[in-house]
Enzyme design. Structure first.
Site, short mmCIF file in Angstrom:
data_model
loop_
_atom_site.label_atom_id
_atom_site.label_comp_id
_atom_site.label_asym_id
_atom_site.label_seq_id
_atom_site.Cartn_x
_atom_site.Cartn_y
_atom_site.Cartn_z
N LYS A 179 34.11 112.34 85.63
CA LYS A 179 34.22 113.40 84.62
C LYS A 179 34.37 114.72 85.34
O LYS A 179 33.91 114.87 86.48
CB LYS A 179 32.96 113.44 83.75
CG LYS A 179 33.19 114.08 82.40
CD LYS A 179 33.85 113.10 81.44
CE LYS A 179 34.12 113.69 80.09
NZ LYS A 179 34.51 112.66 79.12
P1 NAD Z 1 37.70 118.92 70.88
O1 NAD Z 1 37.46 120.10 71.74
O2 NAD Z 1 39.09 118.53 70.54
O3 NAD Z 1 36.90 119.06 69.51
C1 NAD Z 1 35.52 119.30 69.45
C2 NAD Z 1 35.17 119.59 68.00
O4 NAD Z 1 33.75 119.70 67.88
C3 NAD Z 1 35.75 120.91 67.48
O5 NAD Z 1 36.11 120.73 66.13
C4 NAD Z 1 34.56 121.87 67.60
O6 NAD Z 1 34.67 122.96 66.70
C5 NAD Z 1 33.45 120.93 67.21
N1 NAD Z 1 32.12 121.34 67.60
C6 NAD Z 1 31.69 121.80 68.80
N2 NAD Z 1 30.39 122.04 68.74
C7 NAD Z 1 29.98 121.71 67.48
C8 NAD Z 1 28.74 121.72 66.81
N3 NAD Z 1 27.63 122.12 67.42
N4 NAD Z 1 28.71 121.29 65.51
C9 NAD Z 1 29.82 120.87 64.89
N5 NAD Z 1 31.02 120.83 65.48
C10 NAD Z 1 31.10 121.25 66.76
O7 NAD Z 1 36.95 117.71 71.62
P2 NAD Z 1 37.22 116.15 71.41
O8 NAD Z 1 38.20 115.70 72.41
O9 NAD Z 1 37.42 115.87 69.96
O10 NAD Z 1 35.81 115.54 71.87
C11 NAD Z 1 34.71 115.40 70.98
C12 NAD Z 1 33.73 114.40 71.58
O11 NAD Z 1 34.38 113.14 71.77
C13 NAD Z 1 33.16 114.77 72.94
O12 NAD Z 1 31.85 114.28 73.04
C14 NAD Z 1 34.07 114.02 73.90
O13 NAD Z 1 33.46 113.79 75.16
C15 NAD Z 1 34.24 112.73 73.12
N6 NAD Z 1 35.41 111.94 73.50
C16 NAD Z 1 36.67 112.47 73.48
C17 NAD Z 1 37.73 111.65 73.81
C18 NAD Z 1 39.15 112.15 73.73
O14 NAD Z 1 40.07 111.34 73.94
N7 NAD Z 1 39.41 113.41 73.43
C19 NAD Z 1 37.53 110.32 74.19
C20 NAD Z 1 36.24 109.82 74.18
C21 NAD Z 1 35.18 110.63 73.83
#
Ligand code: NAD
Length: 420
Positions: free
Chosen positions: A110
Protein backbone atom coordinates in the site's frame (compact mmCIF):
# COMPACT_ATOMS: atom_id res chain seq x y z
CA UNK A 1 6.64 -0.85 14.13
CA UNK A 2 8.85 -3.02 16.30
CA UNK A 3 7.80 -6.55 17.09
CA UNK A 4 8.23 -5.94 20.83
CA UNK A 5 5.77 -3.03 21.03
CA UNK A 6 3.12 -3.33 18.34
CA UNK A 7 0.25 -0.82 18.36
CA UNK A 8 -2.98 -2.12 19.83
CA UNK A 9 -5.38 0.46 18.38
CA UNK A 10 -6.07 2.12 15.06
CA UNK A 11 -6.04 0.23 11.76
CA UNK A 12 -2.70 -1.46 12.48
CA UNK A 13 -3.86 -2.49 15.96
CA UNK A 14 -6.99 -4.00 14.35
CA UNK A 15 -5.01 -5.78 11.63
CA UNK A 16 -2.51 -7.19 14.14
CA UNK A 17 -5.30 -8.36 16.47
CA UNK A 18 -6.96 -10.20 13.57
CA UNK A 19 -3.63 -11.80 12.68
CA UNK A 20 -2.89 -12.81 16.29
CA UNK A 21 -6.28 -14.53 16.61
CA UNK A 22 -5.69 -16.31 13.29
CA UNK A 23 -2.21 -17.48 14.32
CA UNK A 24 -3.74 -18.92 17.47
CA UNK A 25 -6.50 -20.66 15.51
CA UNK A 26 -3.99 -22.14 13.05
CA UNK A 27 -1.52 -23.06 15.79
CA UNK A 28 1.48 -21.36 14.15
CA UNK A 29 4.62 -20.55 16.11
CA UNK A 30 5.96 -17.17 17.18
CA UNK A 31 8.51 -17.03 14.35
CA UNK A 32 5.81 -17.36 11.71
CA UNK A 33 3.71 -14.82 13.59
CA UNK A 34 6.60 -12.32 13.44
CA UNK A 35 7.14 -12.99 9.71
CA UNK A 36 3.49 -12.28 8.97
CA UNK A 37 3.13 -9.30 11.32
CA UNK A 38 6.05 -7.32 9.89
CA UNK A 39 6.42 -5.78 6.45
CA UNK A 40 9.22 -7.06 4.23
CA UNK A 41 10.05 -3.54 3.02
CA UNK A 42 8.98 0.00 3.91
CA UNK A 43 9.90 3.28 2.28
CA UNK A 44 9.18 6.74 3.62
CA UNK A 45 9.85 9.66 1.28
CA UNK A 46 9.57 13.43 1.32
CA UNK A 47 7.51 14.75 -1.55
CA UNK A 48 8.25 18.42 -2.24
CA UNK A 49 5.55 20.20 -4.22
CA UNK A 50 5.96 23.50 -6.02
CA UNK A 51 2.47 24.99 -5.76
CA UNK A 52 0.85 26.98 -8.55
CA UNK A 53 1.67 30.22 -6.68
CA UNK A 54 5.40 29.32 -6.62
CA UNK A 55 5.60 28.38 -2.92
CA UNK A 56 6.97 24.98 -1.88
CA UNK A 57 5.41 22.51 0.56
CA UNK A 58 6.89 19.14 1.53
CA UNK A 59 4.51 16.20 2.01
CA UNK A 60 5.24 12.79 3.55
CA UNK A 61 4.81 9.75 1.33
CA UNK A 62 4.95 6.04 2.09
CA UNK A 63 5.12 2.70 0.32
CA UNK A 64 4.89 -0.46 2.42
CA UNK A 65 5.40 -3.91 0.90
CA UNK A 66 4.02 -6.32 3.44
CA UNK A 67 4.64 -9.62 1.71
CA UNK A 68 6.07 -11.15 -1.49
CA UNK A 69 5.68 -14.88 -0.76
CA UNK A 70 3.02 -15.48 -3.43
CA UNK A 71 4.28 -12.95 -6.00
CA UNK A 72 4.91 -9.24 -6.56
CA UNK A 73 3.38 -6.89 -4.02
CA UNK A 74 0.10 -5.22 -4.98
CA UNK A 75 -1.92 -2.42 -3.47
CA UNK A 76 -3.42 1.02 -3.88
CA UNK A 77 -2.10 4.54 -3.48
CA UNK A 78 -4.07 6.79 -1.12
CA UNK A 79 -4.13 10.60 -1.03
CA UNK A 80 -5.65 11.72 2.29
CA UNK A 81 -4.61 14.28 4.87
CA UNK A 82 -4.44 11.80 7.77
CA UNK A 83 -2.38 9.07 6.05
CA UNK A 84 0.44 7.81 8.27
CA UNK A 85 2.87 4.91 8.25
CA UNK A 86 0.85 2.67 10.57
CA UNK A 87 -2.29 3.09 8.46
CA UNK A 88 -0.36 2.17 5.31
CA UNK A 89 1.13 -0.85 7.11
CA UNK A 90 -2.33 -2.09 8.05
CA UNK A 91 -3.68 -1.59 4.55
CA UNK A 92 -0.65 -3.41 3.08
CA UNK A 93 -1.21 -6.38 5.39
CA UNK A 94 -4.90 -6.58 4.44
CA UNK A 95 -3.84 -6.56 0.78
CA UNK A 96 -1.68 -9.64 1.39
CA UNK A 97 -4.64 -11.52 2.87
CA UNK A 98 -7.02 -10.27 0.15
CA UNK A 99 -4.78 -11.39 -2.72
CA UNK A 100 -4.28 -14.80 -1.12
CA UNK A 101 -7.99 -15.23 -0.39
CA UNK A 102 -9.06 -14.64 -3.98
CA UNK A 103 -5.99 -16.54 -5.18
CA UNK A 104 -4.27 -13.92 -7.33
CA UNK A 105 -0.47 -14.38 -7.48
CA UNK A 106 0.48 -11.32 -5.47
CA UNK A 107 1.68 -10.26 -2.08
CA UNK A 108 0.36 -7.10 -0.46
CA UNK A 109 1.45 -3.46 -0.51
CA UNK A 110 0.00 0.00 0.00
CA UNK A 111 1.11 3.56 -0.54
CA UNK A 112 0.00 6.93 0.65
CA UNK A 113 0.71 10.62 0.67
CA UNK A 114 -0.52 12.76 3.57
CA UNK A 115 -2.20 15.29 1.29
CA UNK A 116 -5.80 16.50 1.00
CA UNK A 117 -6.42 16.31 -2.76
CA UNK A 118 -9.38 18.68 -2.62
CA UNK A 119 -7.00 21.47 -1.57
CA UNK A 120 -4.96 21.18 -4.78
CA UNK A 121 -5.30 21.93 -8.46
CA UNK A 122 -5.03 19.17 -11.06
CA UNK A 123 -1.57 20.49 -12.02
CA UNK A 124 -0.38 20.32 -8.41
CA UNK A 125 -1.70 16.77 -8.02
CA UNK A 126 0.15 15.78 -11.19
CA UNK A 127 3.43 17.21 -9.84
CA UNK A 128 3.00 15.47 -6.47
CA UNK A 129 2.19 12.17 -8.15
CA UNK A 130 5.16 12.35 -10.49
CA UNK A 131 7.61 13.31 -7.74
CA UNK A 132 6.31 10.54 -5.45
CA UNK A 133 6.58 8.03 -8.30
CA UNK A 134 10.16 8.99 -9.02
CA UNK A 135 11.00 8.66 -5.28
CA UNK A 136 9.53 5.13 -5.00
CA UNK A 137 10.57 4.04 -8.53
CA UNK A 138 13.47 1.89 -7.22
CA UNK A 139 11.04 -0.39 -5.38
CA UNK A 140 8.10 -0.65 -7.81
CA UNK A 141 7.72 -2.37 -11.18
CA UNK A 142 5.53 -5.01 -12.89
CA UNK A 143 7.45 -7.85 -11.23
CA UNK A 144 8.07 -6.04 -7.93
CA UNK A 145 5.14 -3.96 -6.71
CA UNK A 146 2.19 -2.68 -8.72
CA UNK A 147 0.23 0.33 -7.38
CA UNK A 148 -3.46 1.04 -8.15
CA UNK A 149 -6.03 3.71 -7.21
CA UNK A 150 -7.42 4.05 -3.68
CA UNK A 151 -8.98 6.94 -1.72
CA UNK A 152 -8.26 10.28 -3.39
CA UNK A 153 -6.59 8.82 -6.49
CA UNK A 154 -7.99 7.66 -9.82
CA UNK A 155 -7.12 6.47 -13.32
CA UNK A 156 -5.53 9.83 -14.15
CA UNK A 157 -3.18 9.39 -11.17
CA UNK A 158 -2.25 5.96 -12.53
CA UNK A 159 -1.62 7.39 -16.01
CA UNK A 160 0.83 9.93 -14.50
CA UNK A 161 2.54 7.17 -12.51
CA UNK A 162 2.93 4.96 -15.55
CA UNK A 163 4.25 7.84 -17.63
CA UNK A 164 6.78 8.90 -14.98
CA UNK A 165 8.01 5.35 -14.41
CA UNK A 166 8.22 4.78 -18.19
CA UNK A 167 10.17 8.03 -18.68
CA UNK A 168 12.67 6.96 -16.01
CA UNK A 169 13.20 3.59 -17.70
CA UNK A 170 13.20 4.94 -21.25
CA UNK A 171 10.35 2.78 -22.54
CA UNK A 172 6.64 2.32 -21.88
CA UNK A 173 5.91 -0.03 -18.96
CA UNK A 174 2.16 -0.57 -18.86
CA UNK A 175 2.27 -3.26 -16.16
CA UNK A 176 3.75 -1.00 -13.46
CA UNK A 177 0.30 0.18 -12.31
CA UNK A 178 -3.28 -1.01 -12.70
CA UNK A 179 -6.46 1.03 -12.78
CA UNK A 180 -5.14 2.96 -15.80
CA UNK A 181 -7.44 4.48 -18.44
CA UNK A 182 -8.54 1.82 -20.95
CA UNK A 183 -6.86 3.83 -23.71
CA UNK A 184 -3.48 3.32 -21.97
CA UNK A 185 -3.80 -0.41 -21.37
CA UNK A 186 -6.34 -0.33 -18.57
CA UNK A 187 -8.82 -3.17 -18.34
CA UNK A 188 -12.42 -2.86 -19.37
CA UNK A 189 -14.53 -3.21 -16.25
CA UNK A 190 -11.80 -2.08 -13.81
CA UNK A 191 -13.45 1.19 -12.74
CA UNK A 192 -16.56 -0.63 -11.53
CA UNK A 193 -14.86 -3.89 -10.47
CA UNK A 194 -14.68 -3.21 -6.73
CA UNK A 195 -18.30 -2.07 -6.61
CA UNK A 196 -19.48 -4.94 -8.80
CA UNK A 197 -17.71 -7.28 -6.39
CA UNK A 198 -19.25 -5.62 -3.32
CA UNK A 199 -22.73 -6.04 -4.82
CA UNK A 200 -22.07 -9.61 -6.00
CA UNK A 201 -20.84 -10.65 -2.54
CA UNK A 202 -23.71 -8.78 -0.84
CA UNK A 203 -26.30 -10.56 -2.99
CA UNK A 204 -24.73 -13.98 -2.32
CA UNK A 205 -24.60 -13.24 1.41
CA UNK A 206 -28.21 -12.05 1.41
CA UNK A 207 -29.33 -15.21 -0.39
CA UNK A 208 -27.36 -17.39 2.04
CA UNK A 209 -29.12 -15.69 4.96
CA UNK A 210 -32.62 -15.86 3.50
CA UNK A 211 -32.94 -12.19 2.52
CA UNK A 212 -34.92 -11.49 -0.65
CA UNK A 213 -33.57 -8.71 -2.84
CA UNK A 214 -36.87 -6.93 -3.25
CA UNK A 215 -37.62 -6.92 0.46
CA UNK A 216 -34.18 -5.69 1.53
CA UNK A 217 -33.11 -2.14 2.35
CA UNK A 218 -29.55 -0.81 2.48
CA UNK A 219 -27.47 2.21 3.46
CA UNK A 220 -24.12 2.99 1.85
CA UNK A 221 -21.45 5.13 3.51
CA UNK A 222 -19.17 6.79 0.94
CA UNK A 223 -20.12 7.77 -2.60
CA UNK A 224 -16.73 7.53 -4.29
CA UNK A 225 -15.27 4.94 -6.62
CA UNK A 226 -16.55 2.07 -4.46
CA UNK A 227 -19.73 3.33 -2.77
CA UNK A 228 -21.37 4.97 -5.75
CA UNK A 229 -21.48 1.99 -8.08
CA UNK A 230 -22.03 -0.45 -5.21
CA UNK A 231 -25.22 1.52 -4.42
CA UNK A 232 -26.14 1.50 -8.11
CA UNK A 233 -25.58 -2.26 -8.56
CA UNK A 234 -27.56 -3.03 -5.41
CA UNK A 235 -30.42 -0.78 -6.51
CA UNK A 236 -30.36 -2.36 -9.99
CA UNK A 237 -30.66 -5.77 -8.31
CA UNK A 238 -33.85 -4.68 -6.54
CA UNK A 239 -32.46 -3.62 -3.14
CA UNK A 240 -33.97 -0.40 -1.73
CA UNK A 241 -31.00 1.90 -1.09
CA UNK A 242 -32.43 4.27 1.51
CA UNK A 243 -29.40 6.34 2.44
CA UNK A 244 -26.04 7.33 1.07
CA UNK A 245 -23.36 9.62 2.48
CA UNK A 246 -20.12 11.30 1.55
CA UNK A 247 -17.69 13.38 3.57
CA UNK A 248 -19.98 16.43 3.29
CA UNK A 249 -23.28 14.89 4.35
CA UNK A 250 -25.93 12.19 3.90
CA UNK A 251 -29.26 11.88 2.07
CA UNK A 252 -32.24 9.66 2.83
CA UNK A 253 -35.35 8.50 0.99
CA UNK A 254 -37.49 5.81 2.65
CA UNK A 255 -38.70 4.36 -0.64
CA UNK A 256 -35.22 4.32 -2.10
CA UNK A 257 -32.87 6.82 -3.73
CA UNK A 258 -32.62 7.08 -7.49
CA UNK A 259 -28.90 6.24 -7.60
CA UNK A 260 -28.36 7.13 -11.26
CA UNK A 261 -29.82 10.61 -10.71
CA UNK A 262 -27.94 10.95 -7.42
CA UNK A 263 -24.73 10.06 -9.26
CA UNK A 264 -25.37 12.78 -11.82
CA UNK A 265 -26.13 15.25 -9.01
CA UNK A 266 -22.86 14.35 -7.20
CA UNK A 267 -20.94 14.64 -10.45
CA UNK A 268 -22.36 18.11 -11.03
CA UNK A 269 -22.11 19.52 -7.49
CA UNK A 270 -19.25 17.47 -5.98
CA UNK A 271 -21.46 15.96 -3.25
CA UNK A 272 -24.64 13.99 -2.54
CA UNK A 273 -25.78 16.91 -0.35
CA UNK A 274 -28.79 18.84 -1.66
CA UNK A 275 -30.12 16.00 -3.84
CA UNK A 276 -33.66 17.06 -4.76
CA UNK A 277 -36.39 14.81 -3.39
CA UNK A 278 -34.25 13.33 -0.59
CA UNK A 279 -34.07 14.32 3.08
CA UNK A 280 -30.78 15.52 4.53
CA UNK A 281 -29.51 13.43 7.40
CA UNK A 282 -26.63 13.22 9.82
CA UNK A 283 -23.67 11.23 8.39
CA UNK A 284 -23.00 9.35 11.62
CA UNK A 285 -26.70 8.40 11.86
CA UNK A 286 -26.41 6.48 8.60
CA UNK A 287 -24.44 3.73 10.33
CA UNK A 288 -27.24 3.02 12.80
CA UNK A 289 -30.15 3.53 10.43
CA UNK A 290 -33.00 1.02 10.34
CA UNK A 291 -31.96 -0.92 7.23
CA UNK A 292 -31.20 -4.59 6.56
CA UNK A 293 -27.77 -4.16 5.01
CA UNK A 294 -25.09 -1.62 5.86
CA UNK A 295 -22.26 -1.01 3.38
CA UNK A 296 -19.45 1.10 4.86
CA UNK A 297 -17.51 2.12 1.72
CA UNK A 298 -15.56 5.19 2.83
CA UNK A 299 -12.77 4.93 5.39
CA UNK A 300 -11.54 2.63 8.17
CA UNK A 301 -12.55 2.62 11.82
CA UNK A 302 -16.13 3.92 11.44
CA UNK A 303 -17.87 1.08 13.31
CA UNK A 304 -16.61 1.40 16.86
CA UNK A 305 -17.31 0.37 20.46
CA UNK A 306 -19.53 3.46 20.66
CA UNK A 307 -21.90 2.77 17.78
CA UNK A 308 -21.71 -1.01 17.13
CA UNK A 309 -24.40 -1.84 19.68
CA UNK A 310 -26.75 0.61 17.90
CA UNK A 311 -26.30 -0.86 14.42
CA UNK A 312 -29.74 -2.02 13.29
CA UNK A 313 -28.65 -3.75 10.08
CA UNK A 314 -28.60 -7.56 10.08
CA UNK A 315 -25.65 -7.59 7.73
CA UNK A 316 -22.54 -5.45 7.21
CA UNK A 317 -20.76 -5.68 3.86
CA UNK A 318 -17.32 -4.07 4.19
CA UNK A 319 -16.80 -2.11 0.98
CA UNK A 320 -14.07 -0.05 2.67
CA UNK A 321 -10.89 -1.53 4.09
CA UNK A 322 -10.98 -1.90 7.86
CA UNK A 323 -14.25 -0.07 8.60
CA UNK A 324 -14.92 -2.20 11.70
CA UNK A 325 -12.65 -1.84 14.74
CA UNK A 326 -11.79 -4.94 16.73
CA UNK A 327 -14.10 -3.80 19.56
CA UNK A 328 -17.00 -3.25 17.16
CA UNK A 329 -16.33 -6.60 15.53
CA UNK A 330 -16.73 -8.36 18.89
CA UNK A 331 -19.98 -6.48 19.61
CA UNK A 332 -21.44 -7.25 16.18
CA UNK A 333 -20.50 -10.93 16.55
CA UNK A 334 -22.16 -11.04 19.97
CA UNK A 335 -25.30 -9.49 18.45
CA UNK A 336 -25.33 -11.98 15.55
CA UNK A 337 -24.88 -9.26 12.94
CA UNK A 338 -23.36 -10.92 9.88
CA UNK A 339 -20.14 -9.15 8.86
CA UNK A 340 -18.71 -9.92 5.42
CA UNK A 341 -15.08 -8.80 5.68
CA UNK A 342 -13.28 -6.32 3.48
CA UNK A 343 -10.74 -8.84 2.19
CA UNK A 344 -13.64 -10.69 0.55
CA UNK A 345 -16.26 -8.00 -0.05
CA UNK A 346 -14.03 -5.46 -1.81
CA UNK A 347 -11.65 -7.90 -3.54
CA UNK A 348 -13.22 -7.28 -6.95
CA UNK A 349 -10.82 -4.38 -7.53
CA UNK A 350 -7.66 -6.39 -7.09
CA UNK A 351 -9.06 -9.28 -9.10
CA UNK A 352 -9.60 -7.05 -12.13
CA UNK A 353 -6.28 -5.32 -11.45
CA UNK A 354 -4.77 -8.77 -11.81
CA UNK A 355 -6.69 -9.21 -15.08
CA UNK A 356 -5.32 -5.84 -16.23
CA UNK A 357 -1.76 -6.94 -15.44
CA UNK A 358 -2.32 -10.23 -17.28
CA UNK A 359 -3.68 -8.33 -20.30
CA UNK A 360 -0.59 -6.05 -20.24
CA UNK A 361 1.61 -9.16 -20.31
CA UNK A 362 -0.50 -10.66 -23.11
CA UNK A 363 -0.60 -7.33 -24.99
CA UNK A 364 -4.26 -8.23 -25.58
CA UNK A 365 -7.50 -6.72 -24.35
CA UNK A 366 -10.38 -8.82 -23.06
CA UNK A 367 -14.03 -7.91 -23.55
CA UNK A 368 -15.95 -6.39 -20.64
CA UNK A 369 -18.20 -9.46 -20.52
CA UNK A 370 -15.14 -11.71 -20.17
CA UNK A 371 -13.75 -9.53 -17.37
CA UNK A 372 -17.04 -9.42 -15.46
CA UNK A 373 -17.70 -13.16 -15.82
CA UNK A 374 -14.22 -14.08 -14.60
CA UNK A 375 -14.52 -11.58 -11.75
CA UNK A 376 -17.77 -13.08 -10.52
CA UNK A 377 -16.41 -16.61 -10.89
CA UNK A 378 -13.40 -15.86 -8.67
CA UNK A 379 -15.49 -14.07 -6.07
CA UNK A 380 -18.01 -16.90 -5.97
CA UNK A 381 -15.19 -19.40 -5.40
CA UNK A 382 -13.76 -17.27 -2.58
CA UNK A 383 -17.21 -16.82 -1.03
CA UNK A 384 -17.84 -20.59 -1.11
CA UNK A 385 -14.41 -21.26 0.42
CA UNK A 386 -15.11 -18.81 3.26
CA UNK A 387 -18.61 -20.14 3.95
CA UNK A 388 -17.34 -23.70 4.03
CA UNK A 389 -14.39 -22.93 6.31
CA UNK A 390 -16.54 -20.82 8.63
CA UNK A 391 -19.09 -23.63 8.87
CA UNK A 392 -16.50 -26.37 9.46
CA UNK A 393 -14.61 -24.47 12.16
CA UNK A 394 -17.48 -22.45 13.66
CA UNK A 395 -15.90 -19.10 12.83
CA UNK A 396 -17.16 -15.73 11.64
CA UNK A 397 -16.67 -14.90 7.99
CA UNK A 398 -13.79 -12.58 8.91
CA UNK A 399 -12.06 -15.24 10.99
CA UNK A 400 -12.54 -17.82 8.24
CA UNK A 401 -11.39 -15.52 5.43
CA UNK A 402 -8.29 -14.45 7.36
CA UNK A 403 -7.45 -18.04 8.28
CA UNK A 404 -7.71 -19.21 4.66
CA UNK A 405 -5.56 -16.34 3.48
CA UNK A 406 -2.90 -16.64 6.18
CA UNK A 407 -2.70 -20.39 5.54
CA UNK A 408 -2.06 -19.81 1.83
CA UNK A 409 0.61 -17.17 2.46
CA UNK A 410 2.28 -19.41 5.05
CA UNK A 411 2.27 -22.37 2.69
CA UNK A 412 4.05 -20.31 0.01
CA UNK A 413 6.51 -18.99 2.57
CA UNK A 414 7.31 -22.47 3.86
CA UNK A 415 7.68 -23.91 0.34
CA UNK A 416 10.10 -21.15 -0.64
CA UNK A 417 12.03 -21.40 2.61
CA UNK A 418 13.95 -18.70 4.40
CA UNK A 419 17.04 -17.25 2.71
CA UNK A 420 19.85 -17.71 3.69
P1 NAD B 1 -12.82 7.59 -3.04
O1 NAD B 1 -11.82 8.63 -2.66
O2 NAD B 1 -13.17 7.41 -4.47
O3 NAD B 1 -14.19 7.83 -2.24
C1 NAD B 1 -14.25 7.93 -0.85
C2 NAD B 1 -15.66 8.36 -0.49
O4 NAD B 1 -15.80 8.33 0.93
C3 NAD B 1 -15.99 9.79 -0.92
O5 NAD B 1 -17.35 9.83 -1.33
C4 NAD B 1 -15.79 10.60 0.36
O6 NAD B 1 -16.53 11.80 0.36
C5 NAD B 1 -16.32 9.60 1.36
N1 NAD B 1 -15.92 9.81 2.73
C6 NAD B 1 -14.68 10.06 3.22
N2 NAD B 1 -14.75 10.17 4.54
C7 NAD B 1 -16.04 9.96 4.90
C8 NAD B 1 -16.75 9.93 6.12
N3 NAD B 1 -16.12 10.13 7.28
N4 NAD B 1 -18.09 9.67 6.09
C9 NAD B 1 -18.73 9.46 4.93
N5 NAD B 1 -18.11 9.47 3.74
C10 NAD B 1 -16.79 9.72 3.73
O7 NAD B 1 -12.26 6.23 -2.41
P2 NAD B 1 -12.67 4.75 -2.85
O8 NAD B 1 -11.70 4.28 -3.86
O9 NAD B 1 -14.13 4.68 -3.11
O10 NAD B 1 -12.32 3.94 -1.51
C11 NAD B 1 -13.25 3.80 -0.45
C12 NAD B 1 -12.82 2.63 0.42
O11 NAD B 1 -12.77 1.43 -0.36
C13 NAD B 1 -11.43 2.76 1.05
O12 NAD B 1 -11.44 2.12 2.29
C14 NAD B 1 -10.55 1.99 0.08
O13 NAD B 1 -9.35 1.54 0.67
C15 NAD B 1 -11.49 0.84 -0.24
N6 NAD B 1 -11.18 0.13 -1.50
C16 NAD B 1 -11.10 0.79 -2.69
C17 NAD B 1 -10.84 0.06 -3.83
C18 NAD B 1 -10.82 0.71 -5.18
O14 NAD B 1 -10.70 -0.02 -6.18
N7 NAD B 1 -10.95 2.02 -5.31
C19 NAD B 1 -10.64 -1.32 -3.76
C20 NAD B 1 -10.75 -1.96 -2.54
C21 NAD B 1 -11.02 -1.23 -1.40
Amino acid sequence: MTWSSPPTHGPLGDALAQLAATIEHLGYDDGMHQMLATARREMQVSVPLRRDDGSVFVYSGYRVQHNFSRGPAKGGLRFAANVDLDEVRALAMWMTWKCALVDVPYGGAKGGIAIEPRDHSERELERVTRRYTSEIAPIIGPEVDIPAPDIGTNEQTMAWMMDTYSALLGHTVQGVVTGKPVSLGGSRGRTTATSRGVAHIALMAMAAHGMRRDGTSAAVQGFGKVGRDAARFLADAGVTVRAVSDVDGAVYAHDGLDIARLGAHAERTGSVVGFPGAEAMDTTGLLTLEVDVLVPAAVEGVLTADNASHVQARMVIEGANGPTTQEADAILMERDVVVVPDILANAGGVIVSYFEWVQAHQAYQWSEREVNDRLEERLTTAWNDVVEYAGTHTLTYRQAATALAVRRVTQAHRQRGLYP
